[in-house]
Design a protein around this motif. Structure first.
Motif, PDB file in Angstrom:
ATOM      1  N   VAL A  41     121.429-113.939 -42.694  1.00  0.00           N
ATOM      2  CA  VAL A  41     121.579-114.509 -44.037  1.00  0.00           C
ATOM      3  C   VAL A  41     122.998-114.174 -44.475  1.00  0.00           C
ATOM      4  O   VAL A  41     123.426-113.017 -44.389  1.00  0.00           O
ATOM      5  N   THR A  42     123.731-115.191 -44.924  1.00  0.00           N
ATOM      6  CA  THR A  42     125.127-115.016 -45.286  1.00  0.00           C
ATOM      7  C   THR A  42     125.393-115.585 -46.667  1.00  0.00           C
ATOM      8  O   THR A  42     125.030-116.729 -46.957  1.00  0.00           O
ATOM      9  N   LEU A  43     126.011-114.784 -47.497  1.00  0.00           N
ATOM     10  CA  LEU A  43     126.488-115.235 -48.802  1.00  0.00           C
ATOM     11  C   LEU A  43     127.887-115.788 -48.595  1.00  0.00           C
ATOM     12  O   LEU A  43     128.694-115.185 -47.879  1.00  0.00           O
ATOM     13  N   MET A  44     128.173-116.937 -49.172  1.00  0.00           N
ATOM     14  CA  MET A  44     129.508-117.506 -49.116  1.00  0.00           C
ATOM     15  C   MET A  44     129.971-117.699 -50.559  1.00  0.00           C
ATOM     16  O   MET A  44     129.258-118.314 -51.345  1.00  0.00           O
ATOM     17  N   TYR A  45     131.133-117.129 -50.897  1.00  0.00           N
ATOM     18  CA  TYR A  45     131.607-117.240 -52.271  1.00  0.00           C
ATOM     19  C   TYR A  45     133.008-117.837 -52.332  1.00  0.00           C
ATOM     20  O   TYR A  45     133.757-117.829 -51.353  1.00  0.00           O
ATOM     21  N   GLN A  46     133.325-118.342 -53.522  1.00  0.00           N
ATOM     22  CA  GLN A  46     134.608-118.960 -53.802  1.00  0.00           C
ATOM     23  C   GLN A  46     135.038-118.480 -55.182  1.00  0.00           C
ATOM     24  O   GLN A  46     134.228-118.483 -56.115  1.00  0.00           O
ATOM     25  N   VAL A  47     136.278-118.054 -55.328  1.00  0.00           N
ATOM     26  CA  VAL A  47     136.809-117.652 -56.627  1.00  0.00           C
ATOM     27  C   VAL A  47     137.728-118.762 -57.108  1.00  0.00           C
ATOM     28  O   VAL A  47     138.643-119.173 -56.397  1.00  0.00           O
ATOM     29  N   VAL A  48     137.468-119.243 -58.329  1.00  0.00           N
ATOM     30  CA  VAL A  48     138.250-120.333 -58.902  1.00  0.00           C
ATOM     31  C   VAL A  48     138.997-119.786 -60.111  1.00  0.00           C
ATOM     32  O   VAL A  48     138.387-119.303 -61.068  1.00  0.00           O
ATOM     33  N   ALA A  49     140.325-119.877 -60.058  1.00  0.00           N
ATOM     34  CA  ALA A  49     141.175-119.378 -61.140  1.00  0.00           C
ATOM     35  C   ALA A  49     141.150-120.328 -62.330  1.00  0.00           C
ATOM     36  O   ALA A  49     140.873-121.527 -62.179  1.00  0.00           O
ATOM     37  N   ASN A  64     137.284-123.397 -48.739  1.00  0.00           N
ATOM     38  CA  ASN A  64     137.648-122.064 -49.227  1.00  0.00           C
ATOM     39  C   ASN A  64     136.463-121.189 -49.606  1.00  0.00           C
ATOM     40  O   ASN A  64     136.362-120.707 -50.735  1.00  0.00           O
ATOM     41  N   TRP A  65     135.585-120.906 -48.648  1.00  0.00           N
ATOM     42  CA  TRP A  65     134.434-120.035 -48.879  1.00  0.00           C
ATOM     43  C   TRP A  65     134.613-118.767 -48.050  1.00  0.00           C
ATOM     44  O   TRP A  65     134.954-118.831 -46.873  1.00  0.00           O
ATOM     45  N   THR A  66     134.361-117.617 -48.665  1.00  0.00           N
ATOM     46  CA  THR A  66     134.455-116.332 -47.975  1.00  0.00           C
ATOM     47  C   THR A  66     133.045-115.872 -47.618  1.00  0.00           C
ATOM     48  O   THR A  66     132.205-115.723 -48.512  1.00  0.00           O
ATOM     49  N   PRO A  67     132.758-115.639 -46.324  1.00  0.00           N
ATOM     50  CA  PRO A  67     131.407-115.204 -45.925  1.00  0.00           C
ATOM     51  C   PRO A  67     131.219-113.696 -46.091  1.00  0.00           C
ATOM     52  O   PRO A  67     132.129-112.911 -45.827  1.00  0.00           O
ATOM     53  N   VAL A  68     130.025-113.319 -46.542  1.00  0.00           N
ATOM     54  CA  VAL A  68     129.633-111.910 -46.665  1.00  0.00           C
ATOM     55  C   VAL A  68     128.216-111.793 -46.106  1.00  0.00           C
ATOM     56  O   VAL A  68     127.301-112.455 -46.615  1.00  0.00           O
ATOM     57  N   PRO A  69     128.006-110.977 -45.084  1.00  0.00           N
ATOM     58  CA  PRO A  69     126.643-110.813 -44.551  1.00  0.00           C
ATOM     59  C   PRO A  69     125.722-110.196 -45.605  1.00  0.00           C
ATOM     60  O   PRO A  69     126.116-109.286 -46.328  1.00  0.00           O
ATOM     61  N   HIS A  99     137.874-116.194 -64.556  1.00  0.00           N
ATOM     62  CA  HIS A  99     137.723-116.682 -63.187  1.00  0.00           C
ATOM     63  C   HIS A  99     136.252-116.981 -62.926  1.00  0.00           C
ATOM     64  O   HIS A  99     135.374-116.254 -63.370  1.00  0.00           O
ATOM     65  N   LEU A 100     136.000-118.044 -62.200  1.00  0.00           N
ATOM     66  CA  LEU A 100     134.640-118.428 -61.819  1.00  0.00           C
ATOM     67  C   LEU A 100     134.389-117.961 -60.385  1.00  0.00           C
ATOM     68  O   LEU A 100     135.206-118.205 -59.490  1.00  0.00           O
ATOM     69  N   VAL A 101     133.280-117.268 -60.185  1.00  0.00           N
ATOM     70  CA  VAL A 101     132.863-116.897 -58.833  1.00  0.00           C
ATOM     71  C   VAL A 101     131.597-117.688 -58.541  1.00  0.00           C
ATOM     72  O   VAL A 101     130.565-117.484 -59.161  1.00  0.00           O
ATOM     73  N   ARG A 102     131.708-118.652 -57.633  1.00  0.00           N
ATOM     74  CA  ARG A 102     130.535-119.446 -57.271  1.00  0.00           C
ATOM     75  C   ARG A 102     130.117-119.089 -55.863  1.00  0.00           C
ATOM     76  O   ARG A 102     130.921-118.624 -55.067  1.00  0.00           O
ATOM     77  N   TYR A 103     128.841-119.322 -55.573  1.00  0.00           N
ATOM     78  CA  TYR A 103     128.346-118.913 -54.263  1.00  0.00           C
ATOM     79  C   TYR A 103     127.233-119.821 -53.758  1.00  0.00           C
ATOM     80  O   TYR A 103     126.597-120.547 -54.514  1.00  0.00           O
ATOM     81  N   ARG A 104     127.059-119.752 -52.436  1.00  0.00           N
ATOM     82  CA  ARG A 104     125.966-120.424 -51.725  1.00  0.00           C
ATOM     83  C   ARG A 104     125.395-119.418 -50.745  1.00  0.00           C
ATOM     84  O   ARG A 104     126.030-118.400 -50.441  1.00  0.00           O
TER      85      ARG A 104
END
Length: 128
Positions: A41-49, A64-69, A99-104
């Motif tokens: 299971v991986t969280l993928m996030y994006q920070v939007v300025a 531009n998604w950063t994966p986090v296990p 800043h917006l932090v969105r994730y999938r």
């Protein structure tokens, strides 16, 4: 559509605190189950300025998604090992004023079947 083997089932997505302030860490959890065993299971996030909003139709949205296990081991923010609730702790350094932090969340089972939530046909393309 019919499938002999379905991908993992993702539900009960939550983040705490619900409205984080600058510098506050955020714990994201999801319940993930599968008859073939959940492999990852991986969280993928994006920070939007501020002022740099990225629309779902923009090329940057897909790239531009950063994966986090995420883990279900009872460590690093996960409350209990083996309860099918996977967790990831995003550091407070990501939470900055305006800043917006969105994730999938993406999951794959032992047979290689995968799913990402929110789903492609969901009117909400990500969590935030």
């Amino acid at each position: 559509m019919y499938a002999d083997n379905a991908p993992p089932l993702l539900r009960q997505v939550e983040h705490v605190p619900a409205a984080p302030v600058s510098g506050e860490a955020v714990l994201i959890t999801v319940k993930a189950t599968d008859a073939d065993t959940v492999a990852s299971v991986t969280l993928m996030y994006q920070v939007v300025a501020p002022g740099a909003y990225v629309r779902i139709t923009d090329a940057a949205y897909a790239a531009n998604w950063t994966p986090v296990p995420m883990n279900d081991a009872g460590i690093d923010g996960d409350a209990a090992a083996g309860d099918d609730v996977y967790s990831a702790l995003l550091p407070g350094t990501l939470q900055r004023h305006r800043h917006l932090v969105r994730y999938r969340i993406a999951a794959e089972d032992a047979a290689g079947f995968a799913v990402t939530a929110p789903f492609p046909d969901d009117p909400q393309p990500n969590f935030a």
